[in-house]
Design a protein around this motif. Structure first.
Motif, PDB file in Angstrom:
ATOM      1  N   ASN A  58       0.887  -1.241  -0.307  1.00  0.00           N
ATOM      2  CA  ASN A  58      -0.106   0.090  -0.037  1.00  0.00           C
ATOM      3  C   ASN A  58       0.672   1.322   0.025  1.00  0.00           C
ATOM      4  O   ASN A  58       0.591   2.283  -0.660  1.00  0.00           O
ATOM      5  CB  ASN A  58      -1.067  -0.020   1.224  1.00  0.00           C
ATOM      6  N   LEU A  61       2.054   1.915  -3.524  1.00  0.00           N
ATOM      7  CA  LEU A  61       1.151   2.404  -4.252  1.00  0.00           C
ATOM      8  C   LEU A  61       0.733   3.962  -4.026  1.00  0.00           C
ATOM      9  O   LEU A  61       0.464   4.679  -5.067  1.00  0.00           O
ATOM     10  CB  LEU A  61      -0.260   1.573  -4.132  1.00  0.00           C
ATOM     11  N   GLN A  62       0.784   4.297  -3.052  1.00  0.00           N
ATOM     12  CA  GLN A  62       0.868   5.638  -2.275  1.00  0.00           C
ATOM     13  C   GLN A  62       1.733   6.607  -2.986  1.00  0.00           C
ATOM     14  O   GLN A  62       1.473   7.630  -3.361  1.00  0.00           O
ATOM     15  CB  GLN A  62       0.580   5.744  -0.851  1.00  0.00           C
ATOM     16  N   THR A 167      -8.102   0.001 -14.860  1.00  0.00           N
ATOM     17  CA  THR A 167      -7.483  -0.018 -13.650  1.00  0.00           C
ATOM     18  C   THR A 167      -6.379  -1.047 -13.544  1.00  0.00           C
ATOM     19  O   THR A 167      -5.833  -1.142 -12.347  1.00  0.00           O
ATOM     20  CB  THR A 167      -8.607  -0.450 -12.459  1.00  0.00           C
ATOM     21  N   GLY A 170      -2.781   0.254 -12.480  1.00  0.00           N
ATOM     22  CA  GLY A 170      -2.771   0.762 -11.167  1.00  0.00           C
ATOM     23  C   GLY A 170      -3.261  -0.224 -10.071  1.00  0.00           C
ATOM     24  O   GLY A 170      -2.952   0.041  -8.790  1.00  0.00           O
ATOM     25  N   SER A 171      -3.483  -1.509 -10.665  1.00  0.00           N
ATOM     26  CA  SER A 171      -3.767  -2.391  -9.421  1.00  0.00           C
ATOM     27  C   SER A 171      -2.940  -3.949  -9.660  1.00  0.00           C
ATOM     28  O   SER A 171      -2.776  -4.666  -8.850  1.00  0.00           O
ATOM     29  CB  SER A 171      -5.211  -2.772  -9.354  1.00  0.00           C
ATOM     30  N   PRO A 178       3.802  -3.962  -7.119  1.00  0.00           N
ATOM     31  CA  PRO A 178       2.886  -3.244  -7.626  1.00  0.00           C
ATOM     32  C   PRO A 178       3.758  -2.708  -9.120  1.00  0.00           C
ATOM     33  O   PRO A 178       4.538  -2.104  -9.146  1.00  0.00           O
ATOM     34  CB  PRO A 178       2.324  -1.975  -7.216  1.00  0.00           C
ATOM     35  N   LEU A 180       2.567   0.009 -10.658  1.00  0.00           N
ATOM     36  CA  LEU A 180       2.610   1.215 -10.382  1.00  0.00           C
ATOM     37  C   LEU A 180       4.068   1.669 -10.028  1.00  0.00           C
ATOM     38  O   LEU A 180       4.507   2.572 -10.371  1.00  0.00           O
ATOM     39  CB  LEU A 180       1.687   1.727  -9.223  1.00  0.00           C
ATOM     40  N   LEU A 242      -2.153   7.632 -14.235  1.00  0.00           N
ATOM     41  CA  LEU A 242      -1.943   6.330 -13.057  1.00  0.00           C
ATOM     42  C   LEU A 242      -2.732   6.266 -12.074  1.00  0.00           C
ATOM     43  O   LEU A 242      -3.253   5.395 -11.147  1.00  0.00           O
ATOM     44  CB  LEU A 242      -0.544   6.099 -12.884  1.00  0.00           C
ATOM     45  N   SER A 245      -6.365   5.386 -12.985  1.00  0.00           N
ATOM     46  CA  SER A 245      -6.093   3.745 -12.789  1.00  0.00           C
ATOM     47  C   SER A 245      -6.264   3.227 -11.583  1.00  0.00           C
ATOM     48  O   SER A 245      -6.825   2.238 -11.338  1.00  0.00           O
ATOM     49  CB  SER A 245      -4.908   3.176 -13.830  1.00  0.00           C
ATOM     50  N   ARG A 246      -5.232   3.768 -10.691  1.00  0.00           N
ATOM     51  CA  ARG A 246      -5.426   3.167  -9.347  1.00  0.00           C
ATOM     52  C   ARG A 246      -6.688   3.462  -8.615  1.00  0.00           C
ATOM     53  O   ARG A 246      -7.295   2.749  -7.905  1.00  0.00           O
ATOM     54  CB  ARG A 246      -4.242   4.000  -8.396  1.00  0.00           C
TER      55      ARG A 246
END
Length: 333
Positions: A58, A61-62, A167, A170-171, A178, A180, A242, A245-246
Protein backbone atom coordinates in the motif's frame (compact mmCIF):
# COMPACT_ATOMS: atom_id res chain seq x y z
CA UNK A 1 66.48 18.25 11.17
CA UNK A 2 63.44 20.42 11.16
CA UNK A 3 62.99 19.73 7.45
CA UNK A 4 63.34 16.00 8.09
CA UNK A 5 60.66 16.19 10.75
CA UNK A 6 58.38 18.03 8.33
CA UNK A 7 58.88 15.36 5.72
CA UNK A 8 58.24 12.63 8.23
CA UNK A 9 55.17 14.05 9.93
CA UNK A 10 53.71 16.54 7.45
CA UNK A 11 52.67 14.15 4.71
CA UNK A 12 51.05 11.51 6.89
CA UNK A 13 49.19 14.22 8.77
CA UNK A 14 47.84 15.92 5.66
CA UNK A 15 46.12 12.92 4.05
CA UNK A 16 43.89 11.98 7.00
CA UNK A 17 42.89 15.61 7.37
CA UNK A 18 41.82 15.89 3.73
CA UNK A 19 40.09 12.53 3.89
CA UNK A 20 38.23 13.47 7.05
CA UNK A 21 37.04 16.71 5.46
CA UNK A 22 35.75 14.82 2.45
CA UNK A 23 34.03 12.33 4.75
CA UNK A 24 32.36 15.12 6.71
CA UNK A 25 31.19 16.81 3.51
CA UNK A 26 29.83 13.53 2.19
CA UNK A 27 27.99 12.83 5.43
CA UNK A 28 26.44 16.30 5.34
CA UNK A 29 25.10 15.60 1.88
CA UNK A 30 23.51 12.31 2.99
CA UNK A 31 21.23 13.77 5.65
CA UNK A 32 18.00 12.79 3.77
CA UNK A 33 19.11 9.15 3.73
CA UNK A 34 19.93 9.26 7.46
CA UNK A 35 16.52 10.78 8.19
CA UNK A 36 14.86 7.98 6.19
CA UNK A 37 16.82 5.23 7.95
CA UNK A 38 15.89 6.71 11.33
CA UNK A 39 12.23 6.95 10.32
CA UNK A 40 12.16 3.33 9.13
CA UNK A 41 13.59 2.15 12.43
CA UNK A 42 11.12 4.24 14.42
CA UNK A 43 8.19 3.12 12.26
CA UNK A 44 9.07 -0.57 12.59
CA UNK A 45 9.30 -0.23 16.36
CA UNK A 46 6.22 1.95 16.76
CA UNK A 47 3.82 -0.25 14.80
CA UNK A 48 3.80 -3.99 14.22
CA UNK A 49 1.74 -3.41 11.08
CA UNK A 50 4.33 -1.24 9.35
CA UNK A 51 6.55 -4.01 7.97
CA UNK A 52 3.69 -6.25 6.88
CA UNK A 53 3.46 -7.10 3.19
CA UNK A 54 0.05 -5.50 2.84
CA UNK A 55 1.16 -2.21 4.36
CA UNK A 56 4.38 -2.00 2.35
CA UNK A 57 2.48 -2.72 -0.86
CA UNK A 58 0.00 0.00 0.00
CA UNK A 59 2.90 2.36 0.74
CA UNK A 60 4.39 1.76 -2.71
CA UNK A 61 1.00 2.43 -4.32
CA UNK A 62 0.66 5.68 -2.39
CA UNK A 63 4.17 6.85 -3.24
CA UNK A 64 4.34 5.97 -6.92
CA UNK A 65 2.13 8.71 -8.39
CA UNK A 66 3.43 11.51 -6.17
CA UNK A 67 6.94 10.16 -6.80
CA UNK A 68 6.52 10.74 -10.54
CA UNK A 69 5.23 14.26 -9.86
CA UNK A 70 8.27 14.90 -7.63
CA UNK A 71 10.54 14.00 -10.56
CA UNK A 72 8.74 16.60 -12.67
CA UNK A 73 9.13 19.21 -9.93
CA UNK A 74 12.80 18.33 -9.52
CA UNK A 75 13.60 19.14 -13.15
CA UNK A 76 11.87 22.50 -12.92
CA UNK A 77 13.65 23.35 -9.66
CA UNK A 78 17.07 22.37 -11.03
CA UNK A 79 16.38 24.68 -13.98
CA UNK A 80 15.87 27.55 -11.55
CA UNK A 81 12.06 27.63 -11.51
CA UNK A 82 9.18 26.30 -9.50
CA UNK A 83 5.90 24.72 -10.58
CA UNK A 84 2.97 24.99 -8.20
CA UNK A 85 0.49 23.85 -10.85
CA UNK A 86 1.54 20.18 -10.94
CA UNK A 87 -1.35 19.03 -8.74
CA UNK A 88 -4.02 20.81 -10.75
CA UNK A 89 -2.55 19.77 -14.10
CA UNK A 90 -2.47 16.18 -12.85
CA UNK A 91 -6.12 16.50 -11.82
CA UNK A 92 -7.12 17.79 -15.25
CA UNK A 93 -5.17 15.02 -17.00
CA UNK A 94 -6.83 12.48 -14.70
CA UNK A 95 -10.45 13.51 -15.33
CA UNK A 96 -10.00 14.06 -19.06
CA UNK A 97 -8.33 10.67 -19.49
CA UNK A 98 -11.20 9.04 -17.63
CA UNK A 99 -13.85 10.87 -19.63
CA UNK A 100 -12.32 10.77 -23.13
CA UNK A 101 -14.72 8.77 -25.35
CA UNK A 102 -16.40 7.56 -22.20
CA UNK A 103 -13.19 5.96 -20.97
CA UNK A 104 -13.64 3.08 -23.41
CA UNK A 105 -9.98 2.90 -24.48
CA UNK A 106 -6.97 2.73 -22.18
CA UNK A 107 -4.56 3.77 -24.92
CA UNK A 108 -6.64 6.82 -25.80
CA UNK A 109 -6.74 7.70 -22.11
CA UNK A 110 -2.94 7.51 -21.89
CA UNK A 111 -2.54 9.73 -24.96
CA UNK A 112 -5.06 12.23 -23.63
CA UNK A 113 -3.32 12.41 -20.25
CA UNK A 114 0.11 12.85 -21.81
CA UNK A 115 -1.27 15.40 -24.27
CA UNK A 116 -2.88 17.49 -21.54
CA UNK A 117 0.32 17.49 -19.52
CA UNK A 118 2.48 18.37 -22.52
CA UNK A 119 0.25 21.19 -23.75
CA UNK A 120 -0.05 22.84 -20.34
CA UNK A 121 3.66 22.33 -19.74
CA UNK A 122 4.34 23.94 -23.11
CA UNK A 123 2.23 26.94 -22.13
CA UNK A 124 4.04 27.27 -18.81
CA UNK A 125 7.41 26.95 -20.51
CA UNK A 126 6.59 29.47 -23.22
CA UNK A 127 5.52 32.12 -20.73
CA UNK A 128 8.56 31.53 -18.52
CA UNK A 129 11.20 31.13 -21.22
CA UNK A 130 10.02 33.41 -24.02
CA UNK A 131 7.98 36.01 -22.17
CA UNK A 132 10.23 36.25 -19.14
CA UNK A 133 7.41 35.90 -16.59
CA UNK A 134 8.33 34.55 -13.17
CA UNK A 135 7.65 30.81 -12.94
CA UNK A 136 5.75 31.18 -9.66
CA UNK A 137 3.30 33.65 -11.20
CA UNK A 138 2.85 31.58 -14.36
CA UNK A 139 2.20 28.33 -12.54
CA UNK A 140 -0.02 30.05 -9.98
CA UNK A 141 -2.26 31.10 -12.85
CA UNK A 142 -2.09 27.60 -14.33
CA UNK A 143 -3.02 26.12 -10.96
CA UNK A 144 -6.24 28.13 -10.88
CA UNK A 145 -7.00 27.55 -14.57
CA UNK A 146 -6.49 23.79 -14.51
CA UNK A 147 -8.38 23.25 -11.26
CA UNK A 148 -11.24 25.39 -12.51
CA UNK A 149 -11.43 23.30 -15.67
CA UNK A 150 -11.46 20.14 -13.55
CA UNK A 151 -14.51 21.29 -11.60
CA UNK A 152 -16.22 22.57 -14.73
CA UNK A 153 -15.68 19.29 -16.57
CA UNK A 154 -16.70 16.99 -13.71
CA UNK A 155 -19.35 19.28 -12.18
CA UNK A 156 -18.07 18.05 -8.85
CA UNK A 157 -18.78 14.35 -9.51
CA UNK A 158 -16.26 11.54 -10.18
CA UNK A 159 -15.98 10.26 -13.74
CA UNK A 160 -15.80 6.47 -14.02
CA UNK A 161 -14.25 5.06 -17.22
CA UNK A 162 -16.00 2.20 -18.99
CA UNK A 163 -13.00 0.10 -20.02
CA UNK A 164 -12.54 -2.89 -17.74
CA UNK A 165 -8.78 -2.78 -18.29
CA UNK A 166 -8.57 0.82 -17.12
CA UNK A 167 -7.60 -0.19 -13.57
CA UNK A 168 -5.02 -2.80 -14.57
CA UNK A 169 -1.92 -0.52 -14.51
CA UNK A 170 -2.92 0.81 -11.11
CA UNK A 171 -3.72 -2.52 -9.46
CA UNK A 172 -1.64 -5.22 -11.18
CA UNK A 173 1.49 -6.72 -9.65
CA UNK A 174 4.53 -8.52 -11.01
CA UNK A 175 6.09 -11.03 -8.63
CA UNK A 176 4.12 -9.36 -5.87
CA UNK A 177 5.45 -5.88 -6.65
CA UNK A 178 2.94 -3.24 -7.85
CA UNK A 179 3.21 -2.27 -11.52
CA UNK A 180 2.59 1.30 -10.39
CA UNK A 181 5.90 1.17 -8.55
CA UNK A 182 7.64 -0.04 -11.71
CA UNK A 183 6.36 3.04 -13.54
CA UNK A 184 7.92 5.20 -10.83
CA UNK A 185 11.24 3.34 -10.95
CA UNK A 186 11.30 3.51 -14.74
CA UNK A 187 10.59 7.24 -14.75
CA UNK A 188 13.30 7.81 -12.13
CA UNK A 189 15.89 5.89 -14.16
CA UNK A 190 15.04 7.81 -17.34
CA UNK A 191 15.20 11.22 -15.64
CA UNK A 192 18.43 10.33 -13.82
CA UNK A 193 20.09 9.30 -17.08
CA UNK A 194 18.74 12.38 -18.82
CA UNK A 195 20.03 14.76 -16.17
CA UNK A 196 23.39 13.13 -15.53
CA UNK A 197 24.35 11.48 -18.79
CA UNK A 198 23.15 13.80 -21.53
CA UNK A 199 23.99 17.18 -22.98
CA UNK A 200 20.46 18.30 -22.21
CA UNK A 201 20.94 17.47 -18.53
CA UNK A 202 24.15 19.49 -18.32
CA UNK A 203 22.33 22.38 -19.92
CA UNK A 204 19.53 22.18 -17.36
CA UNK A 205 22.03 22.42 -14.49
CA UNK A 206 23.87 25.25 -16.22
CA UNK A 207 20.68 27.24 -16.79
CA UNK A 208 19.63 26.76 -13.18
CA UNK A 209 23.02 27.77 -11.82
CA UNK A 210 23.47 30.92 -13.87
CA UNK A 211 21.32 31.54 -16.96
CA UNK A 212 23.41 34.53 -18.08
CA UNK A 213 26.64 32.56 -17.93
CA UNK A 214 24.96 29.61 -19.63
CA UNK A 215 23.76 31.86 -22.45
CA UNK A 216 27.23 33.34 -22.86
CA UNK A 217 28.62 29.81 -23.11
CA UNK A 218 26.30 29.00 -26.00
CA UNK A 219 23.58 27.14 -24.11
CA UNK A 220 20.13 27.67 -25.70
CA UNK A 221 18.54 28.87 -22.47
CA UNK A 222 15.02 29.45 -23.77
CA UNK A 223 14.63 26.16 -25.60
CA UNK A 224 16.14 24.31 -22.64
CA UNK A 225 13.62 25.86 -20.24
CA UNK A 226 10.78 25.12 -22.66
CA UNK A 227 11.84 21.48 -22.92
CA UNK A 228 12.04 21.18 -19.11
CA UNK A 229 8.45 22.33 -18.65
CA UNK A 230 7.17 20.10 -21.45
CA UNK A 231 8.92 17.06 -19.99
CA UNK A 232 7.60 17.93 -16.56
CA UNK A 233 4.12 18.19 -18.05
CA UNK A 234 4.45 14.76 -19.65
CA UNK A 235 5.42 13.25 -16.30
CA UNK A 236 2.51 14.96 -14.56
CA UNK A 237 0.13 13.78 -17.29
CA UNK A 238 1.37 10.21 -16.85
CA UNK A 239 0.79 10.59 -13.12
CA UNK A 240 -2.76 11.72 -13.80
CA UNK A 241 -3.56 8.59 -15.80
CA UNK A 242 -1.95 6.32 -13.24
CA UNK A 243 -3.86 7.93 -10.38
CA UNK A 244 -7.13 7.43 -12.24
CA UNK A 245 -6.14 3.83 -12.95
CA UNK A 246 -5.39 3.23 -9.29
CA UNK A 247 -8.56 4.87 -7.95
CA UNK A 248 -10.77 3.64 -10.77
CA UNK A 249 -12.23 7.08 -11.46
CA UNK A 250 -11.26 10.65 -12.27
CA UNK A 251 -12.15 12.64 -9.16
CA UNK A 252 -12.49 16.44 -8.92
CA UNK A 253 -9.96 16.49 -6.06
CA UNK A 254 -7.34 14.42 -7.89
CA UNK A 255 -3.88 15.83 -7.31
CA UNK A 256 -5.01 18.32 -4.70
CA UNK A 257 -2.03 19.60 -2.66
CA UNK A 258 0.36 17.46 -4.70
CA UNK A 259 2.35 20.61 -5.47
CA UNK A 260 3.09 21.14 -1.77
CA UNK A 261 4.18 17.54 -1.23
CA UNK A 262 6.28 17.60 -4.41
CA UNK A 263 8.12 20.79 -3.51
CA UNK A 264 8.65 19.56 0.03
CA UNK A 265 10.05 16.22 -1.17
CA UNK A 266 12.43 18.01 -3.52
CA UNK A 267 13.66 20.23 -0.68
CA UNK A 268 13.96 17.28 1.70
CA UNK A 269 15.96 15.49 -0.99
CA UNK A 270 18.56 18.25 -0.95
CA UNK A 271 17.73 20.23 -4.09
CA UNK A 272 18.31 23.97 -4.08
CA UNK A 273 15.25 26.11 -4.74
CA UNK A 274 17.59 28.71 -6.24
CA UNK A 275 18.39 26.22 -9.01
CA UNK A 276 21.43 24.40 -10.31
CA UNK A 277 21.55 21.59 -7.76
CA UNK A 278 19.48 18.48 -7.15
CA UNK A 279 19.57 14.72 -7.56
CA UNK A 280 16.99 12.11 -8.52
CA UNK A 281 18.08 9.82 -5.69
CA UNK A 282 17.57 12.61 -3.17
CA UNK A 283 14.10 13.33 -4.50
CA UNK A 284 13.19 9.64 -4.22
CA UNK A 285 14.40 9.59 -0.62
CA UNK A 286 12.42 12.75 0.11
CA UNK A 287 9.30 11.20 -1.36
CA UNK A 288 9.69 8.06 0.72
CA UNK A 289 10.28 10.10 3.88
CA UNK A 290 6.95 11.86 3.49
CA UNK A 291 5.21 8.62 2.62
CA UNK A 292 6.60 6.82 5.65
CA UNK A 293 5.60 9.67 7.97
CA UNK A 294 2.05 9.78 6.62
CA UNK A 295 1.74 6.00 6.70
CA UNK A 296 3.02 5.70 10.26
CA UNK A 297 0.80 8.47 11.57
CA UNK A 298 -2.21 6.78 9.98
CA UNK A 299 -1.25 3.45 11.56
CA UNK A 300 -0.98 5.21 14.92
CA UNK A 301 -4.36 6.90 14.41
CA UNK A 302 -2.84 10.37 14.70
CA UNK A 303 -5.08 13.29 13.71
CA UNK A 304 -4.63 14.66 10.19
CA UNK A 305 -3.97 18.09 11.72
CA UNK A 306 -0.92 16.73 13.54
CA UNK A 307 0.16 14.99 10.34
CA UNK A 308 0.39 18.38 8.64
CA UNK A 309 2.33 19.75 11.61
CA UNK A 310 4.83 16.88 11.42
CA UNK A 311 5.35 17.48 7.71
CA UNK A 312 5.86 21.21 8.24
CA UNK A 313 8.38 20.60 11.02
CA UNK A 314 10.27 18.14 8.84
CA UNK A 315 10.48 20.65 6.00
CA UNK A 316 11.98 23.26 8.34
CA UNK A 317 14.52 20.77 9.67
CA UNK A 318 15.43 19.70 6.13
CA UNK A 319 15.93 23.29 4.98
CA UNK A 320 18.22 23.92 7.94
CA UNK A 321 20.24 20.79 7.24
CA UNK A 322 20.36 21.55 3.53
CA UNK A 323 21.79 25.01 4.21
CA UNK A 324 24.50 23.52 6.42
CA UNK A 325 25.13 20.58 4.12
CA UNK A 326 25.78 22.53 0.94
CA UNK A 327 28.54 24.75 2.33
CA UNK A 328 31.54 24.45 0.13
CA UNK A 329 29.72 22.81 -2.78
CA UNK A 330 31.03 23.85 -6.19
CA UNK A 331 27.82 25.56 -7.24
CA UNK A 332 28.06 28.04 -4.34
CA UNK A 333 31.37 29.44 -5.54
Amino acid sequence: MSADKTMETGKPGTAPSAASRRTVEWLKGQYPLFILIGLLIIASLASDAFLTTGNLTNLVLQLSVIGIVVLAELMVVIAGGIDISVGSVLGLAAVLSAGAFGGSSVWVAVLVALGVGAVLGLLNGFLVAFRGIDSFIVTLGMLALARGLVYAYTEGAPITPKAAAFTVPGSATIAGFPVLGLFWIGAAVVIALLLRRSVFGRRVYAVGSNPQAAFSSGVPVRSTLLAVYVLAGLLVGLGGFLLTSRVGAGTPTAGQNFELDAIAAVVIGGASLSGGYGKVFGSIVGTIIFGVITNLLVLLNVSTFFQSAFKGALILVAVFLATAGRKGKPWTH
